[in-house]
Design a protein around this motif. Structure first.
Motif, short mmCIF file in Angstrom:
data_model
loop_
_atom_site.label_atom_id
_atom_site.label_comp_id
_atom_site.label_asym_id
_atom_site.label_seq_id
_atom_site.Cartn_x
_atom_site.Cartn_y
_atom_site.Cartn_z
N CYS A 169 -6.83 -4.62 6.22
CA CYS A 169 -7.20 -4.83 4.81
C CYS A 169 -7.20 -3.51 4.03
N ALA A 170 -6.17 -2.71 4.28
CA ALA A 170 -6.02 -1.44 3.57
C ALA A 170 -5.72 -1.69 2.10
N LEU A 171 -6.21 -0.78 1.24
CA LEU A 171 -6.03 -0.89 -0.20
C LEU A 171 -5.24 0.31 -0.73
N VAL A 181 0.84 -1.20 0.00
CA VAL A 181 0.00 0.00 0.00
C VAL A 181 0.87 1.25 0.00
N GLU A 182 1.90 1.27 0.84
CA GLU A 182 2.78 2.43 0.94
C GLU A 182 3.49 2.69 -0.37
N ARG A 183 4.01 1.67 -0.98
CA ARG A 183 4.74 1.83 -2.25
C ARG A 183 3.81 2.27 -3.38
N ALA A 184 2.61 1.68 -3.42
CA ALA A 184 1.66 2.05 -4.47
C ALA A 184 1.24 3.52 -4.34
N ASP A 185 1.12 4.01 -3.11
CA ASP A 185 0.60 5.36 -2.87
C ASP A 185 1.68 6.44 -2.89
N VAL A 212 -2.34 -9.93 3.29
CA VAL A 212 -1.45 -10.67 4.17
C VAL A 212 -0.62 -9.65 4.94
N ASP A 213 -0.44 -9.86 6.24
CA ASP A 213 0.24 -8.88 7.10
C ASP A 213 -0.38 -7.50 6.91
N ASN A 214 -1.71 -7.49 6.84
CA ASN A 214 -2.46 -6.26 6.59
C ASN A 214 -3.82 -6.41 7.28
#
Length: 307
Positions: free
Chosen positions: A108-110, A68-72, A103-105
């Motif tokens: 369930c953040a997107l 999520v961090e990398r995508a955002d 997984v490890d989330n």
């Protein structure tokens, strides 16, 4: 035709990367054509990568917190690029084309680009303190049902354990008729030959000029037919003790001989070499009992060194 599934994920750690590769291997073992980063060298070729993704029947995002961090926030990272490219293709695709695996989330953040689309997701998170390191069969079944385009409702579904059992049964049957099961490179040996399972009811041994084949079929409770079809000639050895130098005279012009248990035959191959086969035991096919008894012949062979 494109692959069944492309998996996008972040290289969060060595353990996470191995987990995703195990997941891909599990899906491949179930028969799916799966692409992961090791299969796609996109480099600077945006169009090439886009074609590969667009041709896939489904795309799965393995979404951990790092993904999520990398995508955002990291548009130049691998995840950032993939997210941008997948987002462009996603606009023209059926919503079922893309799904997420958490997984490890735990929340369930997107990634933000998914906005309010809320694609179907698979929760592979495990509880703190759990020893689970890999998804269980039930979660894997949910995943492959999505890839296969099957409904999530399993009321009429065949359990994955049953499918594995069927696949094993089919493979075992194929192995029974695999030619490699009925061949030996040895010039001297002994085997139990389940001839009904072998292609052409033939067992091969030796190599090159020393190659022989025993072709048989059932005859009686203690005898079989031995054919010359795959070689040059066969013969029934009529005496108890015969010298190797006298073997040739036992060859016959006929197509077959009928040795009984305890008897021997002589074979001549297309190169003129000789081999002796001792019939040790004969089992006739038996369908009268509660369990089927397949036919077989136990035999010992040797290629005659002086021939």
């Amino acid at each position: 035709m494109g692959a069944d599934l492309f998996i996008s994920y972040a290289w969060t750690s060595k353990g996470h990367r191995e987990w995703v590769r195990l997941l891909a291997a599990q899906l491949k073992a179930l028969g799916f054509d799966v692409l992961i980063d090791a299969d796609v060298d996109y480099g600077d070729d945006l169009n090439g990568f886009m074609r590969r993704v667009a041709d896939c029947k489904h795309v799965l995002l393995v979404v951990d917190q790092n993904y999520v961090e990398r995508a955002d926030t990291m548009p130049d990272s691998g995840v950032g690029k993939e997210s941008r490219w997948i987002a462009e293709v996603y606009e023209d695709r059926d919503p079922a084309w893309l799904s997420t695996l958490f997984v490890d989330n735990a929340s369930c953040a997107l990634p933000a680009w998914l906005g309010d689309r809320m694609p179907k997701g698979f929760d592979f998170n495990h509880s703190p303190g759990s020893q689970q390191q890999f998804p269980g069969a039930e979660q894997i079944e949910d995943l492959w049902r999505w890839v296969s385009g099957l409904p999530a409702n399993r009321d009429s579904a065949t359990p994955i354990a049953t499918l594995r059992e069927r696949a094993t049964r089919l493979e075992q049957q194929d192995l029974r008729s695999d030619p490699s099961q009925w061949r030996s490179p040895d010039l001297v040996g002994e085997t139990r030959f389940m001839y009904e399972d072998a292609p052409g009811k033939r067992f091969y041994w030796g190599l090159g000029a020393s190659e022989f084949a025993l072709a048989v079929s059932g005859r009686s409770y203690d005898s079989v037919y031995v054919y010359k079809d795959p070689i040059k000639a066969v013969g029934l050895i009529q005496v108890d003790d015969v010298d190797d130098a006298d073997l040739e005279r036992h060859l016959t012009p006929g197509r077959s001989v009928t040795p009984r248990t305890g008897q021997s035959v002589v074979l001549m191959n297309a190169h003129g070499r000789l081999a002796v086969v001792d019939i040790l035991q004969v089992q006739r096919e038996d369908t009268s009992g509660s369990q089927y008894a397949p036919p077989f012949v136990n035999f010992r062979w040797r290629v005659v060194e002086t021939s």
